[in-house]
Design a protein around this motif. Structure first.
Motif, mmCIF file in Angstrom:
data_model
loop_
_atom_site.group_PDB
_atom_site.id
_atom_site.type_symbol
_atom_site.label_atom_id
_atom_site.label_comp_id
_atom_site.label_asym_id
_atom_site.label_seq_id
_atom_site.Cartn_x
_atom_site.Cartn_y
_atom_site.Cartn_z
ATOM 1 N N SER A 30 -32.906 30.464 105.233
ATOM 2 C CA SER A 30 -33.591 29.730 104.698
ATOM 3 C C SER A 30 -35.027 30.223 104.512
ATOM 4 O O SER A 30 -35.996 29.848 103.724
ATOM 5 C CB SER A 30 -33.821 28.245 105.358
ATOM 6 N N GLU A 31 -35.138 31.541 105.246
ATOM 7 C CA GLU A 31 -36.597 32.176 105.475
ATOM 8 C C GLU A 31 -36.475 33.341 104.546
ATOM 9 O O GLU A 31 -37.342 34.269 104.510
ATOM 10 C CB GLU A 31 -37.042 32.517 106.896
ATOM 11 N N THR A 32 -35.278 33.652 104.068
ATOM 12 C CA THR A 32 -35.324 34.816 103.143
ATOM 13 C C THR A 32 -35.098 34.411 101.684
ATOM 14 O O THR A 32 -34.553 33.373 101.397
ATOM 15 C CB THR A 32 -34.304 36.017 103.753
ATOM 16 N N ASN A 33 -35.431 35.571 100.956
ATOM 17 C CA ASN A 33 -35.202 35.178 99.407
ATOM 18 C C ASN A 33 -33.741 35.730 99.056
ATOM 19 O O ASN A 33 -33.817 37.119 98.922
ATOM 20 C CB ASN A 33 -36.497 35.811 98.872
ATOM 21 N N SER A 34 -32.809 35.298 98.655
ATOM 22 C CA SER A 34 -31.737 35.553 98.466
ATOM 23 C C SER A 34 -31.337 35.389 96.604
ATOM 24 O O SER A 34 -30.113 35.767 96.286
ATOM 25 C CB SER A 34 -30.640 35.202 99.069
ATOM 26 N N CYS A 35 -32.358 35.047 96.061
ATOM 27 C CA CYS A 35 -32.170 34.898 94.564
ATOM 28 C C CYS A 35 -31.827 36.006 94.012
ATOM 29 O O CYS A 35 -32.507 37.204 94.100
ATOM 30 C CB CYS A 35 -33.390 34.143 93.861
ATOM 31 N N LYS A 36 -30.957 36.060 93.138
ATOM 32 C CA LYS A 36 -30.709 37.387 92.111
ATOM 33 C C LYS A 36 -32.080 37.578 91.177
ATOM 34 O O LYS A 36 -32.567 36.638 90.642
ATOM 35 C CB LYS A 36 -29.672 37.217 91.517
ATOM 36 N N PRO A 37 -32.282 39.073 90.769
ATOM 37 C CA PRO A 37 -33.231 39.135 89.714
ATOM 38 C C PRO A 37 -32.768 38.825 88.719
ATOM 39 O O PRO A 37 -31.660 38.974 88.264
ATOM 40 C CB PRO A 37 -33.517 40.765 89.796
ATOM 41 N N LYS A 38 -33.826 38.250 87.707
ATOM 42 C CA LYS A 38 -33.599 37.880 86.381
ATOM 43 C C LYS A 38 -34.462 38.607 85.527
ATOM 44 O O LYS A 38 -35.234 39.667 86.035
ATOM 45 C CB LYS A 38 -33.902 36.432 86.168
ATOM 46 N N ALA A 39 -34.274 38.711 83.999
ATOM 47 C CA ALA A 39 -35.246 39.461 83.101
ATOM 48 C C ALA A 39 -36.602 38.981 83.261
ATOM 49 O O ALA A 39 -36.910 37.738 83.524
ATOM 50 C CB ALA A 39 -34.745 39.474 81.792
ATOM 51 N N CYS A 40 -37.521 39.956 83.020
ATOM 52 C CA CYS A 40 -39.009 39.481 82.933
ATOM 53 C C CYS A 40 -39.226 38.614 82.084
ATOM 54 O O CYS A 40 -38.779 38.899 80.970
ATOM 55 C CB CYS A 40 -39.595 41.154 82.930
ATOM 56 N N ILE A 41 -39.979 37.696 82.277
ATOM 57 C CA ILE A 41 -40.311 36.788 81.098
ATOM 58 C C ILE A 41 -41.945 37.083 80.783
ATOM 59 O O ILE A 41 -42.357 36.331 79.866
ATOM 60 C CB ILE A 41 -40.392 35.331 81.582
ATOM 61 N N GLY A 42 -42.635 38.179 81.057
ATOM 62 C CA GLY A 42 -43.789 38.453 80.617
ATOM 63 C C GLY A 42 -44.949 37.577 80.900
ATOM 64 O O GLY A 42 -45.815 37.363 80.234
ATOM 65 N N CYS A 43 -44.898 37.009 82.093
ATOM 66 C CA CYS A 43 -45.863 35.921 82.550
ATOM 67 C C CYS A 43 -47.110 36.363 83.057
ATOM 68 O O CYS A 43 -48.018 35.764 82.887
ATOM 69 C CB CYS A 43 -45.287 35.001 83.426
ATOM 70 N N GLY A 44 -47.012 37.730 83.369
ATOM 71 C CA GLY A 44 -48.389 38.574 84.113
ATOM 72 C C GLY A 44 -48.601 37.834 85.267
ATOM 73 O O GLY A 44 -49.789 38.330 85.757
ATOM 74 N N LYS A 45 -47.865 37.123 85.845
ATOM 75 C CA LYS A 45 -48.426 36.868 87.280
ATOM 76 C C LYS A 45 -48.698 37.852 88.249
ATOM 77 O O LYS A 45 -49.372 37.746 89.286
ATOM 78 C CB LYS A 45 -47.408 35.638 87.999
ATOM 79 N N CYS A 46 -47.714 38.863 88.115
ATOM 80 C CA CYS A 46 -47.623 39.993 89.005
ATOM 81 C C CYS A 46 -48.943 40.640 88.701
ATOM 82 O O CYS A 46 -49.719 41.204 89.826
ATOM 83 C CB CYS A 46 -46.553 41.091 88.809
ATOM 84 N N ILE A 47 -49.510 40.840 87.506
ATOM 85 C CA ILE A 47 -50.859 41.597 87.495
ATOM 86 C C ILE A 47 -51.904 40.878 88.153
ATOM 87 O O ILE A 47 -52.966 41.345 88.708
ATOM 88 C CB ILE A 47 -51.015 41.643 85.760
ATOM 89 N N ASP A 48 -51.875 39.260 87.847
ATOM 90 C CA ASP A 48 -53.162 38.496 88.616
ATOM 91 C C ASP A 48 -53.064 38.395 89.937
ATOM 92 O O ASP A 48 -54.065 38.573 90.631
ATOM 93 C CB ASP A 48 -52.657 36.982 88.086
ATOM 94 N N ALA A 49 -51.938 38.782 90.543
ATOM 95 C CA ALA A 49 -51.664 38.764 92.002
ATOM 96 C C ALA A 49 -52.101 40.047 92.506
ATOM 97 O O ALA A 49 -52.308 40.041 93.729
ATOM 98 C CB ALA A 49 -50.261 38.383 92.505
ATOM 99 N N CYS A 50 -52.194 41.384 91.940
ATOM 100 C CA CYS A 50 -52.362 42.694 92.330
ATOM 101 C C CYS A 50 -53.738 42.612 92.835
ATOM 102 O O CYS A 50 -54.725 42.583 92.270
ATOM 103 C CB CYS A 50 -51.958 43.836 91.358
#
Ligand code: SF4
Ligand code: SF4
Length: 436
Positions: A355-375
């Motif tokens: 429950s404390e780890t992320n075991s979700c499989k990667p999906k295709a990028c949806i181009g939301c840009g959240k990774c850029i905002d978080a950096c």
């Protein structure tokens, strides 16, 4: 002083509460200790002892003539059993000195220096090196080098990182609560070496007891304590400088470029012990927590103690643990064996359940840009991932890839669960290989 904050960042579940009120306990000295000859950023050390040698507690057992190094010491008195390649918590195998403890606690002669103000900067830096002190916030950069910036830069501020922004960890927090005088004295020594008058301790506002304790300890000094709005990765050097001083370190440059040296608060305590008490770095406070642990604790363990011994002391439930991580959940290293030792940079051991780890499989990028905002470094993680797919390592480098501090914020925030940090780490490793 005003709090300026920093660009980007994320706020993962803190999970500090389980261990934040646990006073530091001293873990029993183990029968065997394992001292890797590479515990710092820099070149590996040569063993100064051989199998069969008797060693004293605090005796230097590994050193090197290379520039970027920091020696290691025996945390026990006893007999050297072997010097061999053994599993290492950060990668593969590293040459390690194995010592059998005789439990005699026989120390080397300690060269105490309570009158350190009379010592020269060079002598103090030499002692910090000899005591094996490195950055204890996890990076393990040799402290004597950090405190000796280029002569042509003007250092105006010493910043102390008491942010401990990684979830779960309370190692620095407990040191500030329980050993504030050591921290303050260590900061005074650093100020003396750097020749600065201004020092600021940055502590995230989820550590109110540490803030109050350090404020009290800093009364009648010129050290300021600044509460910081909790946000990961505030403890990154460049984020901390931006948050406290509103200065931006240029790409590829060090904090000294904007007149700042940053050190961790626990490192300050180690500097006090090294200079005033003459004691080399032999122990580390480690937060042992996670849902796979029945009794979370903050343990002061001898460096070289196997992590299995710390986990057992805290009620390790292996059957429900999905993975054991050394460090925090954002930047820590998953361990593939429990047969590895605590090293100088170990701040936490997490036994994480499913429950404390992320075991979700990667999906295709949806181009939301959240990774850029978080950096926090103003980078474009998604671009690195795309360039990496086509093995365009040089192009990644041209877009300041090496500025990435591997904080994991981009991967954490990504709704498509892209393994962005992993892809970035591969790109950085490829670039380093190409430059050799
Ligand atoms: S891991 Fe690197 S690219 Fe991703 S958010 Fe952190 S600094 Fe930015
Ligand atoms: S956060 Fe994830 S999905 Fe969104 S742009 Fe970045 S990589 Fe793509």
């Amino acid at each position: 002083m005003k709090f300026f904050g920093f660009k980007g960042g994320v706020h993962p579940p803190e999970n500090k509460i389980q261990s934040e009120n646990q006073a530091i306990e001293v873990l029993q000295s183990p029968k065997m200790v394992y001292i890797p000859l590479l515990q710092h950023i820099g070149s590996p050390l040569d063993a100064l002892v051989a199998p069969g040698d008797r060693v004293l507690k605090g005796q230097k057992i590994g050193d090197s003539s290379a520039f970027l190094t920091s020696p290691v010491h025996s945390p026990v008195s006893g007999t050297v059993k072997s010097v061999e390649e053994l599993p290492f918590p950060l990668m593969g195998r590293v040459k390690t000195i194995v010592i059998e403890n005789d439990f005699a606690e026989e120390w080397v002669e300690l060269k105490k220096n309570p009158q350190w103000k009379d010592s020269s900067k060079e002598d103090l830096l030499g002692t910090i090196r000899e005591m094996g002190i490195v950055g204890l916030g996890g990076a393990a950069f040799p402290t004597h080098i950090k405190l000796n910036p280029p002569k042509d830069v003007n250092i105006e501020y010493l910043l102390l990182n008491g942010a401990e922004c990684e979830p779960y960890l309370n190692s620095d927090n407990r040191v500030m609560i329980e050993e504030p005088e050591k921290v303050v004295q260590g900061i005074e020594i650093m100020k003396h070496i750097l020749g600065v008058t201004k020092a600021v301790i940055g502590i995230e506002d989820n550590k109110q007891e540490a803030i109050a304790t350090m404020k009290k300890a800093c009364e009648n000094t010129e050290i300021e304590v600044m509460p910081l709005k909790t946000m990961y990765p505030q403890g990154g050097e460049k984020s901390l400088i931006k948050a406290i001083l509103n200065r931006e370190v240029p790409s590829g440059k060090l904090p000294s470029a904007v007149g700042v040296v940053v050190n961790n608060t626990t490192t300050a305590g180690a500097i006090y012990e090294g200079i005033v008490e003459g004691k080399p770095l032999l122990t580390k406070v480690v937060t042992v927590t996670g849902k796979g642990i029945t009794t979370p604790k903050n343990l002061r363990a001898l460096i070289g103690t196997k992590i299995s011994e710390l986990l057992e002391d805290c009620g390790f439930q292996e059957e429900i643990t999905e993975k054991v991580v050394m460090g925090g959940p954002m930047m820590g290293m998953t361990q593939y064996t429990l047969d590895v030792p605590v090293i100088k940079g170990t701040s936490g051991l997490l036994a994480l359940t499913k429950s404390e780890t992320n075991s979700c499989k990667p999906k295709a990028c949806i181009g939301c840009g959240k990774c850029i905002d978080a950096c926090p470094m103003g980078l474009e993680p998604i671009m690195y991932a795309r360039l990496g797919e086509f093995q365009q390592w040089e192009e990644m480098g041209e877009h300041n890839l090496m500025d990435c501090i591997e904080c994991g914020s981009c991967a954490y925030i990504c709704p498509s669960n892209r393994p962005l940090t992993e892809e970035i780490k591969i790109g950085k490793a490829k670039l380093r290989t190409m430059k050799k």
